[in-house]
Design an enzyme around this catalytic site. Structure first.
Site, PDB file in Angstrom:
ATOM      1  N   CYS A  29    -102.922  13.644  36.716  1.00 43.08           N
ATOM      2  CA  CYS A  29    -102.955  13.845  34.993  1.00 43.08           C
ATOM      3  C   CYS A  29    -101.770  14.312  34.526  1.00 43.08           C
ATOM      4  CB  CYS A  29    -104.215  14.316  34.791  1.00 43.08           C
ATOM      5  SG  CYS A  29    -105.740  13.389  35.295  1.00 43.08           S
TER       6      CYS A  29
ATOM      7  N   HIS B  71    -103.947  17.405  27.907  1.00 44.84           N
ATOM      8  CA  HIS B  71    -104.715  15.926  28.580  1.00 44.84           C
ATOM      9  C   HIS B  71    -106.020  15.855  28.418  1.00 44.84           C
ATOM     10  CE1 HIS B  71    -106.107  13.689  31.726  1.00 44.84           C
ATOM     11  NE2 HIS B  71    -106.430  14.610  32.454  1.00 44.84           N
TER      12      HIS B  71
ATOM     13  N   ASN C 167    -111.062   9.698  30.056  1.00 40.77           N
ATOM     14  CA  ASN C 167    -109.927  10.437  30.676  1.00 40.77           C
ATOM     15  C   ASN C 167    -108.831   9.461  31.153  1.00 40.77           C
ATOM     16  OD1 ASN C 167    -108.140  11.708  32.582  1.00 40.77           O
ATOM     17  ND2 ASN C 167    -109.739  13.255  32.836  1.00 40.77           N
TER      18      ASN C 167
END
Length: 333
Positions: free
Chosen positions: A114, A256, A286
């Site tokens: 990520c 993020h 996500n």
């Protein structure tokens, strides 16, 4: 002083929308359970046969268009951040570069989960500032739907697929769009908090087939939550101190998009008003390395040229990183 300038931004989301209601039926849960714990209402999943490289190519094409360029543009470097490459070997970036007709541009993948897009930005910015290339294409692209355990409610409701890309150009420090600095870090001792246990050389060297569960993405959610807040806030604070920006001067925090509660906790620890935190996880889930460029594109109406923007991310590895830039006058595609 030379600097890397953000010159264009492009995104792509696969057409298939997956609602909480659809997953609630599959995992014996509810829309309310998913929303209250993650902030997610829906996510996009790739269609059958649609790969990370497909998403990356489309986002890259749109980023080039946003920068006033096109297929066959003079781009010296392509950096693709992804956890879900098209193949274990070779990297996906060279294929994307070829599909975008970028000639013999250097092209490679970065695997920082990520945090990947921030890592890729730093690599491209360094290449530009060192004079090795004048223009670079940075892409974050994921098809997490291909690595999710179909029996694991805790991960399957969180992740989505998508891609975002940025064109970086050589410019001058202080110019709109210039990156003011980066901060990166890792903690490999805790790699098992976010990982796919089986399928790599460590497992293959045993000459035993991995268990079914070991082939899929796994995450220790509670430990990840605490680590993500601490590392993203710490990295952001360190970067702001290094470049001389006050917390009050930051117009937008783009973290993020892991969990809406994580984003709010990071803003609170930094002392940034939650209204300045960009949030789009409710619509896309996500998307790992794609989440920051997707959030930036969604926030176009909120961010004005000259605004100070702070990017921060946390992911498997463990990895984390932050970047700061002044927003340019661009229109994402």
């Amino acid at each position: 002083m030379p600097a890397a300038i953000l010159g264009g931004l492009g995104t792509y989301l696969p057409p298939r929308r997956v609602s909480n209601e659809e997953l609630a039926d599959r995992f014996d849960t509810s829309d309310e359970w998913i929303r209250t714990r993650t902030g997610i209402r829906q996510r996009r999943w790739a269609d059958t046969g649609q790969s990370t490289g497909d998403l990356a190519t489309e986002a890259g094409h749109r980023a080039l268009k946003s920068a006033g360029l096109g297929l066959g543009a003079d781009v010296g470097l392509v950096v693709l951040a992804t956890t879900t490459p098209d193949h274990p070997c070779p990297a996906t970036a060279p294929d994307v570069a070829a599909r975008l007709a970028l000639g013999q541009a250097a092209a490679y993948d970065i695997s920082a989960v990520c945090s990947g897009f921030v890592y890729a930005l730093e690599v491209a910015a360094n290449a530009i500032e060192a004079g090795r290339v004048d223009t670079a294409l940075v892409i974050g692209a994921e098809t997490y739907s291909t690595i999710l355990n179909p029996h694991d409610r805790t991960t399957s409701v969180i992740f989505g697929d998508g891609a975002g890309a940025a064109v970086l150009r050589r410019g001058d420090a202080g110019q709109l769009g210039s990156f003011a600095g980066f901060d990166l870090g890792t903690d490999g001792a805790n790699k098992d908090l976010i990982w796919i246990p089986g399928g790599g050389s460590r497992q293959r060297s045993t000459h035993q087939e991995p268990e079914a569960e070991e082939r899929y993405f796994a995450m220790q959610g509670k430990k990840v939550f605490a680590s993500a807040v601490r590392r993203m806030a710490g990295s952001s604070a360190a970067l702001l101190e290094h470049i001389g920006w006050s917390v009050e001067s930051v117009n937008h925090l783009v973290g993020h998009q892991a969990n809406v509660r994580i984003l709010r906790a990071v803003a609170e620890q930094l002392g940034i008003d939650s209204q300045r935190a960009v949030i789009n996880i409710d619509r896309v889930g996500n998307t790992s390395a794609a989440s920051i460029p997707l959030a930036l594109a969604d926030a176009t109406g909120q961010i004005a040229p000259g605004d100070r923007v702070l990017l921060t991310a946390f992911g498997g590895g463990l990895t984390w990183g932050s970047a700061a830039l002044t927003w340019p006058d661009i229109s994402p595609v």
